[in-house]
Design an enzyme around this catalytic site. Structure first.
Site, PDB file in Angstrom:
ATOM      1  N   THR A 177     -10.171  -2.658  -1.183  1.00 21.73           N
ATOM      2  CA  THR A 177     -10.569  -1.535  -0.646  1.00 21.73           C
ATOM      3  C   THR A 177      -9.778  -0.501  -0.454  1.00 21.73           C
ATOM      4  OG1 THR A 177      -9.753  -2.592   1.429  1.00 21.73           O
ATOM      5  CG2 THR A 177     -11.877  -3.419   0.815  1.00 21.73           C
ATOM      6  N   TRP A 178      -8.555  -0.366  -1.129  1.00 19.96           N
ATOM      7  CA  TRP A 178      -7.758   0.908  -1.160  1.00 19.96           C
ATOM      8  C   TRP A 178      -8.567   2.011  -1.556  1.00 19.96           C
ATOM      9  CZ3 TRP A 178      -3.637   2.377  -5.246  1.00 19.96           C
ATOM     10  CH2 TRP A 178      -2.565   3.104  -4.808  1.00 19.96           C
ATOM     11  N   TYR A 188      -3.065  -5.371  -8.052  1.00 19.54           N
ATOM     12  CA  TYR A 188      -3.669  -4.406  -7.362  1.00 19.54           C
ATOM     13  C   TYR A 188      -3.869  -3.322  -8.556  1.00 19.54           C
ATOM     14  CZ  TYR A 188       0.450  -2.039  -5.605  1.00 19.54           C
ATOM     15  OH  TYR A 188       1.670  -1.426  -5.552  1.00 19.54           O
ATOM     16  N   LEU A 240      -7.010  -1.630 -13.145  1.00 22.79           N
ATOM     17  CA  LEU A 240      -7.487  -0.683 -13.986  1.00 22.79           C
ATOM     18  C   LEU A 240      -6.774   0.508 -14.326  1.00 22.79           C
ATOM     19  CD1 LEU A 240     -11.278  -1.215 -13.386  1.00 22.79           C
ATOM     20  CD2 LEU A 240      -9.883  -2.199 -15.095  1.00 22.79           C
ATOM     21  N   TYR A 264      -5.092   1.333   4.834  1.00 23.67           N
ATOM     22  CA  TYR A 264      -6.377   1.920   4.480  1.00 23.67           C
ATOM     23  C   TYR A 264      -7.349   2.489   5.142  1.00 23.67           C
ATOM     24  CZ  TYR A 264      -4.770  -1.184   0.563  1.00 23.67           C
ATOM     25  OH  TYR A 264      -4.068  -2.274  -0.298  1.00 23.67           O
ATOM     26  N   GLN A 302       1.791  -9.680  -3.896  1.00 22.61           N
ATOM     27  CA  GLN A 302       0.609  -8.441  -4.167  1.00 22.61           C
ATOM     28  C   GLN A 302       1.462  -7.425  -4.886  1.00 22.61           C
ATOM     29  OE1 GLN A 302      -2.735  -5.871  -2.576  1.00 22.61           O
ATOM     30  NE2 GLN A 302      -3.037  -7.583  -1.952  1.00 22.61           N
ATOM     31  N   ASP A 326      -9.810  -7.626  -0.266  1.00 23.85           N
ATOM     32  CA  ASP A 326      -8.369  -7.462   0.293  1.00 23.85           C
ATOM     33  C   ASP A 326      -8.437  -6.243   0.928  1.00 23.85           C
ATOM     34  OD1 ASP A 326      -5.276  -7.618  -0.302  1.00 23.85           O
ATOM     35  OD2 ASP A 326      -5.990  -5.269  -0.941  1.00 23.85           O
TER      36      ASP A 326
END
Length: 281
Positions: free
Chosen positions: A23-24, A195, A198, A57, A167, A52
Protein backbone atom coordinates in the site's frame (compact mmCIF):
# COMPACT_ATOMS: atom_id res chain seq x y z
CA UNK A 1 -5.63 -19.40 -12.56
CA UNK A 2 -4.15 -21.48 -9.76
CA UNK A 3 -6.10 -21.66 -6.51
CA UNK A 4 -2.94 -22.41 -4.54
CA UNK A 5 -1.35 -19.54 -2.63
CA UNK A 6 2.38 -19.92 -1.88
CA UNK A 7 3.23 -19.93 1.80
CA UNK A 8 6.20 -19.55 4.09
CA UNK A 9 6.78 -20.58 7.69
CA UNK A 10 7.71 -17.98 10.32
CA UNK A 11 10.25 -18.76 13.06
CA UNK A 12 7.49 -19.79 15.51
CA UNK A 13 6.05 -22.27 13.00
CA UNK A 14 3.06 -20.22 11.82
CA UNK A 15 2.38 -20.57 8.11
CA UNK A 16 1.55 -17.30 6.32
CA UNK A 17 1.02 -16.22 2.69
CA UNK A 18 4.13 -15.58 0.60
CA UNK A 19 2.27 -13.17 -1.68
CA UNK A 20 0.51 -10.02 -0.56
CA UNK A 21 -0.66 -6.53 -1.43
CA UNK A 22 1.42 -3.44 -0.75
CA UNK A 23 0.00 0.00 0.00
CA UNK A 24 2.99 2.35 -0.33
CA UNK A 25 1.76 5.63 -1.92
CA UNK A 26 -1.86 4.79 -1.20
CA UNK A 27 -3.71 7.49 0.70
CA UNK A 28 -1.67 10.31 -0.79
CA UNK A 29 -4.58 11.56 -2.91
CA UNK A 30 -7.99 11.36 -1.23
CA UNK A 31 -9.72 11.40 -4.60
CA UNK A 32 -8.18 8.00 -5.40
CA UNK A 33 -9.22 6.37 -2.13
CA UNK A 34 -12.23 4.62 -3.66
CA UNK A 35 -10.12 3.08 -6.42
CA UNK A 36 -7.48 1.98 -3.93
CA UNK A 37 -10.07 0.40 -1.65
CA UNK A 38 -11.60 -1.44 -4.61
CA UNK A 39 -8.19 -2.73 -5.70
CA UNK A 40 -7.46 -4.14 -2.25
CA UNK A 41 -10.89 -5.70 -2.05
CA UNK A 42 -10.41 -7.35 -5.44
CA UNK A 43 -7.07 -8.74 -4.31
CA UNK A 44 -8.77 -10.33 -1.31
CA UNK A 45 -11.45 -11.80 -3.58
CA UNK A 46 -8.61 -13.34 -5.61
CA UNK A 47 -7.16 -14.90 -2.46
CA UNK A 48 -4.41 -12.37 -1.71
CA UNK A 49 -5.01 -11.99 2.02
CA UNK A 50 -1.72 -10.52 3.27
CA UNK A 51 -1.77 -6.70 3.26
CA UNK A 52 1.25 -4.54 4.07
CA UNK A 53 0.86 -0.95 5.24
CA UNK A 54 2.48 1.58 7.60
CA UNK A 55 1.70 4.64 9.68
CA UNK A 56 3.93 6.60 7.29
CA UNK A 57 1.93 5.79 4.16
CA UNK A 58 -0.30 8.74 3.41
CA UNK A 59 0.31 9.90 7.00
CA UNK A 60 -1.94 7.12 8.19
CA UNK A 61 -4.53 7.37 5.44
CA UNK A 62 -3.32 4.14 3.82
CA UNK A 63 -4.23 2.30 7.03
CA UNK A 64 -7.71 3.85 6.89
CA UNK A 65 -8.07 2.70 3.27
CA UNK A 66 -7.10 -0.82 4.36
CA UNK A 67 -9.77 -0.66 7.10
CA UNK A 68 -12.48 0.30 4.64
CA UNK A 69 -11.41 -2.26 2.04
CA UNK A 70 -11.30 -5.12 4.56
CA UNK A 71 -14.48 -4.38 6.50
CA UNK A 72 -16.07 -7.65 7.57
CA UNK A 73 -13.08 -9.70 6.35
CA UNK A 74 -10.57 -9.26 9.18
CA UNK A 75 -10.35 -12.89 10.21
CA UNK A 76 -9.26 -13.90 6.69
CA UNK A 77 -6.33 -11.48 6.68
CA UNK A 78 -2.72 -11.20 7.75
CA UNK A 79 -2.08 -7.48 8.29
CA UNK A 80 1.39 -5.96 8.48
CA UNK A 81 2.11 -2.39 9.64
CA UNK A 82 5.11 -0.40 10.78
CA UNK A 83 6.20 2.12 13.38
CA UNK A 84 8.31 5.09 12.30
CA UNK A 85 11.81 5.26 13.82
CA UNK A 86 11.18 8.59 15.58
CA UNK A 87 8.20 7.01 17.35
CA UNK A 88 10.11 3.87 18.28
CA UNK A 89 10.86 4.41 21.97
CA UNK A 90 9.18 1.90 24.27
CA UNK A 91 6.24 4.18 25.03
CA UNK A 92 6.22 5.67 21.53
CA UNK A 93 6.02 2.24 19.90
CA UNK A 94 3.01 1.34 22.02
CA UNK A 95 1.29 4.66 21.31
CA UNK A 96 1.98 4.43 17.57
CA UNK A 97 0.55 0.93 17.48
CA UNK A 98 -2.59 2.10 19.29
CA UNK A 99 -3.07 4.78 16.63
CA UNK A 100 -2.57 2.25 13.83
CA UNK A 101 -5.05 -0.14 15.41
CA UNK A 102 -7.62 2.64 15.52
CA UNK A 103 -7.03 3.61 11.88
CA UNK A 104 -7.12 -0.04 10.81
CA UNK A 105 -10.28 -0.61 12.86
CA UNK A 106 -8.90 -3.84 14.29
CA UNK A 107 -7.90 -5.21 17.66
CA UNK A 108 -4.57 -6.67 16.52
CA UNK A 109 -1.83 -6.35 13.92
CA UNK A 110 -0.43 -9.67 12.76
CA UNK A 111 3.11 -8.42 12.10
CA UNK A 112 4.42 -5.08 13.36
CA UNK A 113 7.73 -3.78 12.03
CA UNK A 114 10.25 -1.09 12.90
CA UNK A 115 10.26 0.79 9.58
CA UNK A 116 14.00 1.54 9.60
CA UNK A 117 16.75 2.20 12.13
CA UNK A 118 16.67 5.49 14.02
CA UNK A 119 17.95 7.18 17.15
CA UNK A 120 16.02 5.09 19.70
CA UNK A 121 17.95 2.07 21.00
CA UNK A 122 16.75 -1.27 19.68
CA UNK A 123 16.15 -2.36 23.28
CA UNK A 124 13.49 0.35 23.62
CA UNK A 125 11.63 -0.67 20.47
CA UNK A 126 11.85 -4.35 21.31
CA UNK A 127 10.48 -3.67 24.81
CA UNK A 128 7.53 -1.91 23.21
CA UNK A 129 6.97 -4.83 20.83
CA UNK A 130 7.08 -7.31 23.70
CA UNK A 131 4.50 -5.36 25.69
CA UNK A 132 2.23 -5.16 22.66
CA UNK A 133 2.55 -8.91 22.13
CA UNK A 134 1.76 -9.65 25.78
CA UNK A 135 -1.33 -7.46 25.47
CA UNK A 136 -2.45 -9.23 22.28
CA UNK A 137 -2.22 -6.09 20.15
CA UNK A 138 0.42 -7.53 17.83
CA UNK A 139 1.05 -11.17 17.08
CA UNK A 140 4.60 -11.01 15.67
CA UNK A 141 7.29 -8.37 15.51
CA UNK A 142 9.82 -7.65 12.81
CA UNK A 143 12.04 -5.02 11.22
CA UNK A 144 12.45 -3.28 7.88
CA UNK A 145 15.40 -1.95 5.90
CA UNK A 146 17.89 -3.69 8.21
CA UNK A 147 21.29 -4.69 6.89
CA UNK A 148 23.16 -7.73 8.20
CA UNK A 149 24.89 -5.84 11.03
CA UNK A 150 21.54 -4.43 12.16
CA UNK A 151 20.03 -7.91 12.12
CA UNK A 152 22.85 -9.36 14.19
CA UNK A 153 22.47 -6.60 16.77
CA UNK A 154 18.71 -7.13 16.98
CA UNK A 155 18.92 -10.92 17.24
CA UNK A 156 21.61 -10.54 19.90
CA UNK A 157 19.21 -8.76 22.25
CA UNK A 158 17.21 -10.60 24.88
CA UNK A 159 14.01 -11.50 23.03
CA UNK A 160 15.41 -10.46 19.66
CA UNK A 161 15.55 -13.98 18.27
CA UNK A 162 11.76 -13.95 17.92
CA UNK A 163 12.01 -11.44 15.05
CA UNK A 164 9.73 -12.79 12.32
CA UNK A 165 10.68 -10.78 9.23
CA UNK A 166 12.93 -8.18 7.65
CA UNK A 167 11.24 -6.13 4.92
CA UNK A 168 13.79 -4.91 2.38
CA UNK A 169 14.16 -3.43 -1.09
CA UNK A 170 14.71 -6.55 -3.16
CA UNK A 171 14.06 -7.30 -6.81
CA UNK A 172 15.86 -8.38 -9.98
CA UNK A 173 17.75 -5.07 -10.15
CA UNK A 174 18.55 -5.02 -6.41
CA UNK A 175 20.21 -8.35 -5.76
CA UNK A 176 22.75 -7.30 -3.14
CA UNK A 177 20.85 -8.99 -0.28
CA UNK A 178 21.56 -12.37 -1.88
CA UNK A 179 25.20 -12.10 -0.88
CA UNK A 180 24.86 -12.33 2.91
CA UNK A 181 21.60 -10.95 4.29
CA UNK A 182 19.11 -13.32 2.68
CA UNK A 183 21.08 -16.52 3.44
CA UNK A 184 21.60 -15.40 7.05
CA UNK A 185 17.89 -14.76 7.51
CA UNK A 186 16.91 -17.97 5.75
CA UNK A 187 19.09 -20.03 8.10
CA UNK A 188 17.06 -18.60 11.00
CA UNK A 189 13.69 -18.84 9.21
CA UNK A 190 13.37 -15.05 9.34
CA UNK A 191 11.15 -14.07 6.43
CA UNK A 192 12.40 -11.66 3.79
CA UNK A 193 9.62 -9.31 2.64
CA UNK A 194 10.47 -7.90 -0.78
CA UNK A 195 9.07 -4.42 -1.31
CA UNK A 196 9.14 -2.53 -4.63
CA UNK A 197 9.44 -5.90 -6.41
CA UNK A 198 8.97 -4.26 -9.81
CA UNK A 199 11.37 -1.36 -9.19
CA UNK A 200 8.40 0.95 -9.80
CA UNK A 201 8.22 -0.36 -13.36
CA UNK A 202 11.70 0.77 -14.40
CA UNK A 203 12.93 -2.76 -15.15
CA UNK A 204 9.97 -3.88 -17.24
CA UNK A 205 11.40 -2.89 -20.61
CA UNK A 206 14.42 -5.14 -20.19
CA UNK A 207 14.87 -7.37 -23.23
CA UNK A 208 15.60 -10.56 -21.31
CA UNK A 209 12.54 -10.02 -19.14
CA UNK A 210 10.30 -9.52 -22.17
CA UNK A 211 11.74 -12.62 -23.85
CA UNK A 212 11.00 -14.79 -20.82
CA UNK A 213 7.53 -13.28 -20.58
CA UNK A 214 6.84 -14.13 -24.23
CA UNK A 215 7.79 -17.78 -23.66
CA UNK A 216 5.21 -17.99 -20.86
CA UNK A 217 2.50 -15.89 -22.53
CA UNK A 218 2.91 -13.55 -19.57
CA UNK A 219 3.90 -9.95 -18.86
CA UNK A 220 7.35 -8.79 -17.75
CA UNK A 221 5.85 -7.78 -14.39
CA UNK A 222 4.53 -11.29 -13.85
CA UNK A 223 7.94 -12.77 -14.61
CA UNK A 224 9.69 -10.38 -12.21
CA UNK A 225 7.24 -11.36 -9.46
CA UNK A 226 7.54 -15.07 -10.25
CA UNK A 227 11.33 -14.77 -9.96
CA UNK A 228 10.95 -13.54 -6.38
CA UNK A 229 8.17 -15.95 -5.47
CA UNK A 230 10.27 -19.02 -6.23
CA UNK A 231 12.77 -18.07 -3.52
CA UNK A 232 12.35 -19.89 -0.24
CA UNK A 233 11.31 -17.76 2.75
CA UNK A 234 10.36 -14.69 0.72
CA UNK A 235 7.12 -12.70 0.88
CA UNK A 236 6.43 -10.53 -2.17
CA UNK A 237 4.22 -7.44 -1.75
CA UNK A 238 3.52 -5.62 -5.03
CA UNK A 239 1.21 -2.61 -4.86
CA UNK A 240 -1.63 -2.16 -7.33
CA UNK A 241 -4.28 0.55 -7.44
CA UNK A 242 -6.09 -0.56 -10.59
CA UNK A 243 -8.03 -3.81 -11.08
CA UNK A 244 -6.10 -4.84 -14.18
CA UNK A 245 -2.83 -4.58 -12.24
CA UNK A 246 -4.26 -6.57 -9.31
CA UNK A 247 -5.19 -9.37 -11.71
CA UNK A 248 -1.84 -9.11 -13.49
CA UNK A 249 0.04 -9.44 -10.21
CA UNK A 250 -2.09 -12.39 -9.14
CA UNK A 251 -1.30 -14.08 -12.45
CA UNK A 252 2.37 -14.31 -11.45
CA UNK A 253 1.43 -17.30 -9.32
CA UNK A 254 0.72 -19.30 -12.48
CA UNK A 255 4.28 -19.02 -13.81
CA UNK A 256 6.94 -21.68 -13.26
CA UNK A 257 10.28 -20.37 -14.47
CA UNK A 258 12.61 -22.80 -16.20
CA UNK A 259 16.37 -23.22 -15.89
CA UNK A 260 16.71 -21.46 -19.25
CA UNK A 261 14.64 -18.54 -17.94
CA UNK A 262 16.74 -18.20 -14.80
CA UNK A 263 20.03 -18.31 -16.67
CA UNK A 264 18.82 -15.59 -19.03
CA UNK A 265 17.65 -13.40 -16.16
CA UNK A 266 20.99 -13.83 -14.39
CA UNK A 267 22.77 -12.59 -17.51
CA UNK A 268 20.54 -9.54 -17.69
CA UNK A 269 20.48 -8.87 -13.94
CA UNK A 270 23.80 -10.18 -12.59
CA UNK A 271 23.68 -11.60 -9.06
CA UNK A 272 26.44 -11.06 -6.49
CA UNK A 273 29.63 -12.95 -7.30
CA UNK A 274 29.28 -16.65 -6.59
CA UNK A 275 25.47 -16.54 -6.51
CA UNK A 276 22.89 -17.55 -9.09
CA UNK A 277 19.15 -17.92 -9.45
CA UNK A 278 19.58 -21.66 -9.92
CA UNK A 279 21.09 -21.93 -6.46
CA UNK A 280 18.07 -20.23 -4.89
CA UNK A 281 15.46 -22.76 -6.00
Amino acid sequence: MTDTMPQITLPDGEVVPAFGQGTWHMGENRRLAGEEEAALRLGIELGVNLIDTAEMYGNGTAEEIVATATQGLRDRLFIVSKVLPYNASRAGTIEACERSLKRLNTDRIDLYLLHWTGSHPFTETLAGFERLQRDGKIRHHGVSNFNLDDMKKWVGLAGGKTVAANQILYNLTRRGPEWELNPWCRERRIAIMAYTPLEQGRMLGNRALTEVAARHDATPAQVALAWLLREEGTIVIPKASRPEHVRENRGALDIALTEEDLIGLDRAFPPPKGKSSLGML
